[in-house]
Design a protein around this motif. Structure first.
Motif, PDB file in Angstrom:
ATOM      1  N   LEU A  19      -1.946 -11.899  13.823  1.00 53.36           N
ATOM      2  CA  LEU A  19      -2.467 -11.096  12.711  1.00 53.36           C
ATOM      3  C   LEU A  19      -3.444 -10.036  13.219  1.00 53.36           C
ATOM      4  CD1 LEU A  19      -2.589 -10.446   9.738  1.00 53.36           C
ATOM      5  CD2 LEU A  19      -4.354 -12.212   9.469  1.00 53.36           C
ATOM      6  N   GLY A  20      -4.214 -10.377  14.247  1.00 58.62           N
ATOM      7  CA  GLY A  20      -5.122  -9.387  14.821  1.00 58.62           C
ATOM      8  C   GLY A  20      -4.377  -8.177  15.339  1.00 58.62           C
ATOM      9  N   VAL A  21      -3.260  -8.408  16.010  1.00 64.23           N
ATOM     10  CA  VAL A  21      -2.439  -7.314  16.531  1.00 64.23           C
ATOM     11  C   VAL A  21      -1.833  -6.510  15.376  1.00 64.23           C
ATOM     12  CG1 VAL A  21      -0.315  -6.778  17.788  1.00 64.23           C
ATOM     13  CG2 VAL A  21      -1.954  -8.418  18.734  1.00 64.23           C
ATOM     14  N   VAL A  22      -1.345  -7.196  14.354  1.00 61.73           N
ATOM     15  CA  VAL A  22      -0.756  -6.519  13.196  1.00 61.73           C
ATOM     16  C   VAL A  22      -1.776  -5.583  12.548  1.00 61.73           C
ATOM     17  CG1 VAL A  22       0.092  -6.883  10.832  1.00 61.73           C
ATOM     18  CG2 VAL A  22       0.980  -8.289  12.713  1.00 61.73           C
ATOM     19  N   LEU A  23      -2.988  -6.062  12.342  1.00 67.79           N
ATOM     20  CA  LEU A  23      -4.013  -5.230  11.707  1.00 67.79           C
ATOM     21  C   LEU A  23      -4.478  -4.106  12.626  1.00 67.79           C
ATOM     22  CD1 LEU A  23      -6.212  -7.862   9.813  1.00 67.79           C
ATOM     23  CD2 LEU A  23      -4.286  -6.503   8.964  1.00 67.79           C
ATOM     24  N   ALA A  24      -4.554  -4.386  13.920  1.00 69.05           N
ATOM     25  CA  ALA A  24      -4.950  -3.341  14.868  1.00 69.05           C
ATOM     26  C   ALA A  24      -3.945  -2.200  14.860  1.00 69.05           C
ATOM     27  CB  ALA A  24      -5.084  -3.933  16.272  1.00 69.05           C
ATOM     28  N   ASN A 291       5.184 -22.820   4.929  1.00 65.18           N
ATOM     29  CA  ASN A 291       5.822 -23.503   6.060  1.00 65.18           C
ATOM     30  C   ASN A 291       5.545 -22.802   7.384  1.00 65.18           C
ATOM     31  OD1 ASN A 291       6.948 -25.499   4.425  1.00 65.18           O
ATOM     32  ND2 ASN A 291       8.707 -24.203   3.929  1.00 65.18           N
ATOM     33  N   GLU A 292       5.631 -21.463   7.383  1.00 66.35           N
ATOM     34  CA  GLU A 292       5.401 -20.658   8.579  1.00 66.35           C
ATOM     35  C   GLU A 292       4.605 -19.415   8.194  1.00 66.35           C
ATOM     36  OE1 GLU A 292       6.128 -21.348  11.701  1.00 66.35           O
ATOM     37  OE2 GLU A 292       7.146 -23.251  11.243  1.00 66.35           O
ATOM     38  N   PRO A 293       3.928 -18.790   9.148  1.00 62.54           N
ATOM     39  CA  PRO A 293       3.163 -17.573   8.844  1.00 62.54           C
ATOM     40  C   PRO A 293       4.049 -16.440   8.323  1.00 62.54           C
ATOM     41  CG  PRO A 293       2.465 -18.503  10.934  1.00 62.54           C
ATOM     42  CD  PRO A 293       3.693 -19.262  10.530  1.00 62.54           C
ATOM     43  N   ASP A 294       3.531 -15.702   7.354  1.00 60.08           N
ATOM     44  CA  ASP A 294       4.184 -14.520   6.791  1.00 60.08           C
ATOM     45  C   ASP A 294       3.231 -13.349   7.037  1.00 60.08           C
ATOM     46  OD1 ASP A 294       5.170 -12.448   5.255  1.00 60.08           O
ATOM     47  OD2 ASP A 294       5.612 -13.683   3.503  1.00 60.08           O
ATOM     48  N   TYR A 295       3.444 -12.643   8.146  1.00 59.57           N
ATOM     49  CA  TYR A 295       2.467 -11.646   8.572  1.00 59.57           C
ATOM     50  C   TYR A 295       2.474 -10.390   7.719  1.00 59.57           C
ATOM     51  CZ  TYR A 295       1.735 -14.693  12.529  1.00 59.57           C
ATOM     52  OH  TYR A 295       1.426 -15.777  13.307  1.00 59.57           O
ATOM     53  N   GLU A 296       3.576 -10.056   7.099  1.00 60.03           N
ATOM     54  CA  GLU A 296       3.583  -8.902   6.217  1.00 60.03           C
ATOM     55  C   GLU A 296       2.742  -9.187   4.974  1.00 60.03           C
ATOM     56  OE1 GLU A 296       3.878  -5.365   4.379  1.00 60.03           O
ATOM     57  OE2 GLU A 296       4.251  -5.857   6.483  1.00 60.03           O
ATOM     58  N   ARG A 297       2.905 -10.359   4.422  1.00 63.05           N
ATOM     59  CA  ARG A 297       2.060 -10.741   3.277  1.00 63.05           C
ATOM     60  C   ARG A 297       0.596 -10.796   3.704  1.00 63.05           C
ATOM     61  NH1 ARG A 297       0.187 -15.860   1.914  1.00 63.05           N
ATOM     62  NH2 ARG A 297      -0.590 -16.081  -0.239  1.00 63.05           N
ATOM     63  N   ARG A 299      -0.817  -9.092   6.063  1.00 65.40           N
ATOM     64  CA  ARG A 299      -1.309  -7.719   6.244  1.00 65.40           C
ATOM     65  C   ARG A 299      -1.716  -7.122   4.905  1.00 65.40           C
ATOM     66  NH1 ARG A 299      -0.003  -2.681   5.639  1.00 65.40           N
ATOM     67  NH2 ARG A 299       1.968  -3.237   4.637  1.00 65.40           N
ATOM     68  N   GLN A 300      -0.908  -7.347   3.890  1.00 67.18           N
ATOM     69  CA  GLN A 300      -1.221  -6.817   2.564  1.00 67.18           C
ATOM     70  C   GLN A 300      -2.492  -7.450   1.994  1.00 67.18           C
ATOM     71  OE1 GLN A 300       2.347  -7.552   0.293  1.00 67.18           O
ATOM     72  NE2 GLN A 300       3.592  -6.135   1.503  1.00 67.18           N
ATOM     73  N   LEU A 301      -2.589  -8.771   2.112  1.00 67.17           N
ATOM     74  CA  LEU A 301      -3.785  -9.455   1.619  1.00 67.17           C
ATOM     75  C   LEU A 301      -5.027  -9.012   2.391  1.00 67.17           C
ATOM     76  CD1 LEU A 301      -2.434 -13.093   1.121  1.00 67.17           C
ATOM     77  CD2 LEU A 301      -3.201 -11.535  -0.673  1.00 67.17           C
ATOM     78  N   SER A 302      -4.897  -8.892   3.714  1.00 62.41           N
ATOM     79  CA  SER A 302      -6.026  -8.481   4.544  1.00 62.41           C
ATOM     80  C   SER A 302      -6.489  -7.078   4.169  1.00 62.41           C
ATOM     81  CB  SER A 302      -5.641  -8.531   6.028  1.00 62.41           C
ATOM     82  OG  SER A 302      -5.299  -9.840   6.425  1.00 62.41           O
ATOM     83  N   THR A 303      -5.547  -6.190   3.921  1.00 65.84           N
ATOM     84  CA  THR A 303      -5.885  -4.833   3.499  1.00 65.84           C
ATOM     85  C   THR A 303      -6.698  -4.868   2.211  1.00 65.84           C
ATOM     86  OG1 THR A 303      -3.870  -3.959   4.510  1.00 65.84           O
ATOM     87  CG2 THR A 303      -4.948  -2.577   2.855  1.00 65.84           C
ATOM     88  N   HIS A 304      -6.259  -5.693   1.275  1.00 71.55           N
ATOM     89  CA  HIS A 304      -6.977  -5.847   0.003  1.00 71.55           C
ATOM     90  C   HIS A 304      -8.389  -6.378   0.236  1.00 71.55           C
ATOM     91  CE1 HIS A 304      -7.768  -6.903  -4.175  1.00 71.55           C
ATOM     92  NE2 HIS A 304      -7.975  -8.157  -3.804  1.00 71.55           N
ATOM     93  N   PHE A 305      -8.508  -7.399   1.072  1.00 77.76           N
ATOM     94  CA  PHE A 305      -9.834  -7.969   1.360  1.00 77.76           C
ATOM     95  C   PHE A 305     -10.749  -6.932   2.014  1.00 77.76           C
ATOM     96  CE2 PHE A 305      -7.509 -12.267   1.971  1.00 77.76           C
ATOM     97  CZ  PHE A 305      -7.595 -12.546   0.612  1.00 77.76           C
ATOM     98  N   MET A 306     -10.213  -6.174   2.975  1.00 75.81           N
ATOM     99  CA  MET A 306     -11.026  -5.181   3.678  1.00 75.81           C
ATOM    100  C   MET A 306     -11.484  -4.070   2.750  1.00 75.81           C
ATOM    101  SD  MET A 306      -9.423  -4.831   7.518  1.00 75.81           S
ATOM    102  CE  MET A 306      -7.703  -4.652   7.045  1.00 75.81           C
ATOM    103  N   GLU A 307     -10.618  -3.657   1.840  1.00 71.80           N
ATOM    104  CA  GLU A 307     -11.014  -2.646   0.856  1.00 71.80           C
ATOM    105  C   GLU A 307     -12.128  -3.177  -0.051  1.00 71.80           C
ATOM    106  OE1 GLU A 307      -7.811   0.364  -0.621  1.00 71.80           O
ATOM    107  OE2 GLU A 307      -6.851  -1.612  -0.546  1.00 71.80           O
ATOM    108  N   ASN A 308     -11.956  -4.409  -0.515  1.00 74.51           N
ATOM    109  CA  ASN A 308     -12.953  -4.994  -1.407  1.00 74.51           C
ATOM    110  C   ASN A 308     -14.309  -5.147  -0.738  1.00 74.51           C
ATOM    111  OD1 ASN A 308     -11.176  -5.189  -3.509  1.00 74.51           O
ATOM    112  ND2 ASN A 308     -10.848  -7.397  -3.356  1.00 74.51           N
ATOM    113  N   ASN A 309     -14.308  -5.337   0.581  1.00 74.28           N
ATOM    114  CA  ASN A 309     -15.559  -5.504   1.321  1.00 74.28           C
ATOM    115  C   ASN A 309     -16.085  -4.193   1.890  1.00 74.28           C
ATOM    116  OD1 ASN A 309     -16.365  -8.612   1.817  1.00 74.28           O
ATOM    117  ND2 ASN A 309     -14.134  -8.453   1.621  1.00 74.28           N
TER     118      ASN A 309
END
Length: 318
Positions: A19-24, A291-297, A299-309
């Motif tokens: 996820l760190g790489v995806v966001l970077a 069951n397994e990581p969903d990195y696209e989801r 990324r979207q959630l992380s974007t939302h969290f970063m905007e809110n903060n």
């Protein structure tokens, strides 16, 4: 331009590195590791240090920076990691702090400094503790820092010695230092994201699979190399999960299969401690896998969290 830092944390084997790489890639970021064991050179397999294929060209800081026989403190980590974060921010990039060592992360984000000390005084009080016992040293501590003494057990040599060292080296108790600094603002504006699984069993299955993969990748040979280099088994590096257990098997004190099962068990226990560290913290934004990581989801959630903060704005999106 980013206004702060994003943190990706959570228990081991939850996909933090990915996820760190995806966001970077999405936000022009660089990664600063917050893993207390990935700091050590020559310990890539057992610490799951990301390789070139996993980093995908994204700059990663604080990986393989010290020798396995070196001591490393939280205060040193904060000094080194903060320099990396400040450098990334100065270049208009997003610092992404990735790792599961909660104490390192919280200390880096906090605006608090660290109390100084005196190695010679530490040695003196350590010897005094051994000679006079914990009760006597706790009584001595109560004379200068009653609050700390009231929290500690007589068997807690390390903290008793540290408290005495700090007081006699600086003239201030650890309690006084904490009172003076608790109102300081954080060092950085931040958004903290934690990863885990909806069902604990899924997390444990993933941990077990990772240990099996480490063994297939050559963890035994990695431990052998450290031993051949003369790295003492009492060092912090050799006390890491996976290393001390395999070392026992290599010395014939248990079978290799028993060592592997112990590594799995201790890794699951470590994950539980990591979750306990994060539980109840109000500054954590959770992403729970099914069951397994969903990195696209994610990324979207992380974007939302970063905007809110307030870490990113609409203009920072690609």
């Amino acid at each position: 331009m980013p206004k702060g830092v994003v943190v990706i944390t959570g228990p081991t084997a939850t996909g933090k590195t990915r996820l760190g790489v995806v966001l970077a890639k999405s936000f022009g970021g660089e990664v600063i590791s917050a893993d207390s064991m990935q700091l050590y050179k020559g310990m890539d397999i057992g610490t799951a240090t990301p390789d070139e294929a996993e980093t995908e060209g994204i700059k990663h800081h604080m990986l393989s920076v010290i020798e396995p026989w070196e001591d490393y403190s939280v205060s040193r980590y904060v000094e080194d990691a903060a320099a990396c974060v400040d450098d990334v921010l100065s270049r208009g990039k997003l610092p992404i702090i990735v790792g599961g060592t909660g104490l390192y992360i919280d200390s880096l984000l906090s605006g608090r400094g660290f109390m100084g000390g005196d190695p010679a005084m530490r040695e003196k009080f350590s010897a005094q503790y051994d000679a006079e016992g914990g009760e006597a040293m706790l009584s001595l501590l109560s004379e200068v820092d009653a609050e700390s003494a009231g929290r500690l057990h007589a068997n807690d040599k390390k903290r008793i010695v540290r408290a005495l060292e700090v007081y006699y080296a600086t003239g201030k108790s650890i309690t006084q230092h904490n009172i003076e600094t608790q109102s300081l603002p954080p060092r950085y504006q931040y958004c903290k994201i934690a990863l885990s699984f909806e069902e604990r069993a899924r997390l444990y299955e993933r941990i077990d699979r990772r240990v099996d993969m480490m063994m297939e990748a050559g963890l035994t040979d990695e431990v052998k190399r450290l031993i051949d280099l003369g790295v003492d088994e009492k060092t912090t590096a050799m006390q890491a999960i996976g290393y001390k257990e395999i070392a026992l098997a290599l010395r014939g004190e248990c079978s290799m299969s028993e060592a592997v099962e112990t590594v799995k068990r201790e890794s699951r226990r470590y994950a539980k401690r990591q979750l306990s560290w994060l539980s109840g913290k109000k500054d954590v934004n959770w992403i729970l896998w099914k069951n397994e990581p969903d990195y696209e989801r994610a990324r979207q959630l992380s974007t939302h969290f970063m905007e809110n903060n307030g870490i990113i704005t609409e203009a920072d999106k690609k």
